[in-house]
Design an enzyme around this catalytic site. Structure first.
Site, PDB file in Angstrom:
ATOM      1  N   THR A  15       0.799  -1.233   0.000  1.00  0.00           N
ATOM      2  CA  THR A  15       0.000   0.000   0.000  1.00  0.00           C
ATOM      3  C   THR A  15       0.837   1.292   0.000  1.00  0.00           C
ATOM      4  O   THR A  15       1.834   1.406   0.710  1.00  0.00           O
ATOM      5  CB  THR A  15      -0.993   0.029   1.190  1.00  0.00           C
ATOM      6  OG1 THR A  15      -1.778   1.221   1.067  1.00  0.00           O
ATOM      7  CG2 THR A  15      -0.274   0.035   2.533  1.00  0.00           C
ATOM      8  N   LYS A  66     -13.357  -4.842   1.630  1.00  0.00           N
ATOM      9  CA  LYS A  66     -14.270  -3.808   1.117  1.00  0.00           C
ATOM     10  C   LYS A  66     -15.742  -4.236   1.192  1.00  0.00           C
ATOM     11  O   LYS A  66     -16.621  -3.411   1.396  1.00  0.00           O
ATOM     12  CB  LYS A  66     -13.914  -3.454  -0.331  1.00  0.00           C
ATOM     13  CG  LYS A  66     -12.709  -2.544  -0.440  1.00  0.00           C
ATOM     14  CD  LYS A  66     -12.504  -2.079  -1.873  1.00  0.00           C
ATOM     15  CE  LYS A  66     -11.326  -1.140  -1.969  1.00  0.00           C
ATOM     16  NZ  LYS A  66     -11.145  -0.569  -3.294  1.00  0.00           N
ATOM     17  N   ASP A 102     -14.092   5.370  -4.482  1.00  0.00           N
ATOM     18  CA  ASP A 102     -13.390   4.855  -5.676  1.00  0.00           C
ATOM     19  C   ASP A 102     -13.970   5.423  -6.976  1.00  0.00           C
ATOM     20  O   ASP A 102     -13.228   5.827  -7.877  1.00  0.00           O
ATOM     21  CB  ASP A 102     -13.476   3.318  -5.743  1.00  0.00           C
ATOM     22  CG  ASP A 102     -12.439   2.643  -4.856  1.00  0.00           C
ATOM     23  OD1 ASP A 102     -11.462   3.303  -4.462  1.00  0.00           O
ATOM     24  OD2 ASP A 102     -12.628   1.449  -4.570  1.00  0.00           O
ATOM     25  N   GLY A 129     -15.030  -5.590  -7.076  1.00  0.00           N
ATOM     26  CA  GLY A 129     -15.375  -4.420  -6.261  1.00  0.00           C
ATOM     27  C   GLY A 129     -15.050  -3.115  -6.944  1.00  0.00           C
ATOM     28  O   GLY A 129     -15.866  -2.189  -6.958  1.00  0.00           O
TER      29      GLY A 129
HETATM   30  P1  NAP Z   1     -11.655  -8.082  -7.315  1.00  0.00           P
HETATM   31  O1  NAP Z   1     -12.877  -7.686  -6.565  1.00  0.00           O
HETATM   32  O2  NAP Z   1     -10.895  -9.291  -6.903  1.00  0.00           O
HETATM   33  O3  NAP Z   1     -12.097  -8.248  -8.874  1.00  0.00           O
HETATM   34  C1  NAP Z   1     -11.195  -8.656  -9.850  1.00  0.00           C
HETATM   35  C2  NAP Z   1     -11.892  -8.871 -11.208  1.00  0.00           C
HETATM   36  O4  NAP Z   1     -10.862  -9.214 -12.128  1.00  0.00           O
HETATM   37  C3  NAP Z   1     -12.912  -9.993 -11.220  1.00  0.00           C
HETATM   38  O5  NAP Z   1     -14.019  -9.624 -12.003  1.00  0.00           O
HETATM   39  C4  NAP Z   1     -12.163 -11.157 -11.887  1.00  0.00           C
HETATM   40  O6  NAP Z   1     -12.936 -11.914 -12.802  1.00  0.00           O
HETATM   41  C5  NAP Z   1     -11.172 -10.445 -12.769  1.00  0.00           C
HETATM   42  N1  NAP Z   1      -9.945 -11.238 -12.919  1.00  0.00           N
HETATM   43  C6  NAP Z   1      -9.067 -11.590 -11.945  1.00  0.00           C
HETATM   44  N2  NAP Z   1      -8.049 -12.297 -12.477  1.00  0.00           N
HETATM   45  C7  NAP Z   1      -8.308 -12.400 -13.811  1.00  0.00           C
HETATM   46  C8  NAP Z   1      -7.624 -13.035 -14.906  1.00  0.00           C
HETATM   47  N3  NAP Z   1      -6.473 -13.684 -14.733  1.00  0.00           N
HETATM   48  N4  NAP Z   1      -8.187 -12.936 -16.120  1.00  0.00           N
HETATM   49  C9  NAP Z   1      -9.346 -12.260 -16.312  1.00  0.00           C
HETATM   50  N5  NAP Z   1     -10.030 -11.659 -15.327  1.00  0.00           N
HETATM   51  C10 NAP Z   1      -9.513 -11.719 -14.090  1.00  0.00           C
HETATM   52  O7  NAP Z   1     -10.567  -6.897  -7.306  1.00  0.00           O
HETATM   53  P2  NAP Z   1     -10.861  -5.324  -7.244  1.00  0.00           P
HETATM   54  O8  NAP Z   1     -10.912  -4.864  -5.843  1.00  0.00           O
HETATM   55  O9  NAP Z   1     -12.002  -5.032  -8.149  1.00  0.00           O
HETATM   56  O10 NAP Z   1      -9.487  -4.740  -7.846  1.00  0.00           O
HETATM   57  C11 NAP Z   1      -9.195  -4.947  -9.212  1.00  0.00           C
HETATM   58  C12 NAP Z   1      -7.958  -4.153  -9.636  1.00  0.00           C
HETATM   59  O11 NAP Z   1      -8.191  -2.759  -9.486  1.00  0.00           O
HETATM   60  C13 NAP Z   1      -6.696  -4.456  -8.822  1.00  0.00           C
HETATM   61  O12 NAP Z   1      -5.612  -4.487  -9.704  1.00  0.00           O
HETATM   62  C14 NAP Z   1      -6.598  -3.270  -7.887  1.00  0.00           C
HETATM   63  O13 NAP Z   1      -5.257  -2.995  -7.510  1.00  0.00           O
HETATM   64  C15 NAP Z   1      -7.137  -2.158  -8.769  1.00  0.00           C
HETATM   65  N6  NAP Z   1      -7.658  -1.014  -7.999  1.00  0.00           N
HETATM   66  C16 NAP Z   1      -7.053   0.193  -8.166  1.00  0.00           C
HETATM   67  C17 NAP Z   1      -7.518   1.284  -7.470  1.00  0.00           C
HETATM   68  C18 NAP Z   1      -6.856   2.622  -7.655  1.00  0.00           C
HETATM   69  O14 NAP Z   1      -7.033   3.502  -6.812  1.00  0.00           O
HETATM   70  N7  NAP Z   1      -6.115   2.827  -8.717  1.00  0.00           N
HETATM   71  C19 NAP Z   1      -8.623   1.175  -6.589  1.00  0.00           C
HETATM   72  C20 NAP Z   1      -9.223  -0.081  -6.453  1.00  0.00           C
HETATM   73  C21 NAP Z   1      -8.729  -1.175  -7.169  1.00  0.00           C
HETATM   74  P3  NAP Z   1     -14.168 -12.873 -12.399  1.00  0.00           P
HETATM   75  O15 NAP Z   1     -15.273 -11.929 -12.016  1.00  0.00           O
HETATM   76  O16 NAP Z   1     -14.477 -13.599 -13.606  1.00  0.00           O
HETATM   77  O17 NAP Z   1     -13.646 -13.684 -11.255  1.00  0.00           O
END
Ligand code: NAP
Length: 281
Positions: A15, A66, A102, A129
């Site tokens: 983080t 979250k 977000d 999320g």
């Molecule tokens: P999450 O709830 O775990 O969701 C991840 C999503 O990605 C799910 O829909 C999953 O698909 C898909 N996925 C995971 N691995 C995959 C793969 N190998 N191939 C295809 N699809 C895949 O995670 P999240 O909290 O949404 O976070 C997602 C990303 O956003 C992370 O990289 C995080 O660091 C980033 N993020 C950035 C910020 C920022 O401030 N810049 C804020 C929040 C999050 P399925 O639904 O099919 O399982």
């Protein structure tokens, strides 16, 4: 007296939130406040929440809490309720009040680069999320169509349900397996919300019909480590505008601080602290 702010998650090794928030607190002359990591496994959560209610003004919540934090929160904002996820909690009179910055943070990151979403067709890859927060914010900002492409149909459909409950955007679900055959020409903005390409597996690249991209389109990735993911590199190589996840990180944090302290924090100081922390990576 409550003098702490922090981020709750597990693990938290990655983080950048403490760096960014502590730089802002210092620049604001709020030396009595400190932003700390609250790295707690699930079995430690109850005890951590007691401590948070006693000593903290507010906290950010990150992976994996979250959604899981919901039962501990007494009041949930509209943004957090529709996104089904909380990233910001304020402690007031012993009560935990949850919201989600977000989506707003993401919209501010687009605005920073003069990218319009009003009336536009958008493709979101991933339905987790972060996708929920981003999709509902884009809908609120007037997007015409939001299509969602992910692997697990039930997760994709549940995001579709959220979008149809929130507004009137047209939307459809695309199976991740069909992505290579999808006509992407209609999309003004294409967003990667999956962790594919994130450090330490930065060489991984989302399978995507890159050859079909056109210069007027915009590619966006929520990942900020590395800033230029393989996905964004493909867009950049073709002359497209690209937006990495750093400004989203910055602005979701700034929105949280503004909620806790009642005043807009110094954006430039926060951005510089993030750039400094990432320098050399
Ligand atoms: P999450 O709830 O775990 O969701 C991840 C999503 O990605 C799910 O829909 C999953 O698909 C898909 N996925 C995971 N691995 C995959 C793969 N190998 N191939 C295809 N699809 C895949 O995670 P999240 O909290 O949404 O976070 C997602 C990303 O956003 C992370 O990289 C995080 O660091 C980033 N993020 C950035 C910020 C920022 O401030 N810049 C804020 C929040 C999050 P399925 O639904 O099919 O399982």
């Amino acid at each position: 007296m409550r003098t702490k702010l922090g981020v709750l998650g597990y693990p938290l090794g990655h983080t950048l939130s403490p760096v960014m928030h502590n730089a802002a607190l210092k620049a604001m002359g709020r030396d009595e406040l400190e932003y700390v990591k609250i790295e707690k496994d699930y079995h430690e959560l109850q005890a951590a929440i007691e401590e948070i209610k006693r000593d903290f003004i507010g906290i950010n919540v990150t992976i994996p809490y979250k959604e899981k934090i919901m039962p501990w929160v007494q009041e949930v904002s509209y943004e957090a309720r529709i996104a089904g996820a909380i990233n910001t909690i304020t402690i007031k009179d012993g009560r935990m009040i949850g919201t989600n910055t977000d989506g707003l943070g993401y919209l501010r990151s687009l605005r920073e680069k003069d990218i319009q979403v009003d009336g536009k067709d958008i493709l979101i890859m991933g339905a987790g999320g972060a996708a929920r927060g981003v999709a509902t914010a884009l809908l609120g900002a007037g997007a015409n169509r939001i299509d969602v492409c992910n692997r697990k149909k039930n997760r994709g459909k549940s995001l579709m349900d959220i979008l149809s409950a929130v507004g009137n955007a047209k939307s459809s679900w695309i199976d991740f397996k069909a992505l290579m055959r999808t006509d992407i020409s209609r999309y003004h903005l294409i967003i990667n919300t999956t962790p594919v390409g994130m450090h330490p597996r930065g060489s991984e690249k989302l399978p995507f019909p890159y050859e079909e991209l056109e210069k007027h389109q915009v590619l966006s990735d929520l990942i900020y480590r590395p800033r230029l993911t393989g996905f964004l590199q493909e867009g950049k190589d073709r002359g497209l505008k690209v937006v990495d996840g750093l400004d989203m990180l910055l602005y979701q944090g700034a929105e949280s601080l503004a909620i806790w302290l009642g005043t807009e924090p110094p954006i430039d100081v926060m951005r510089e602290s993030l750039l400094e922390a990432l320098r050399g990576e």
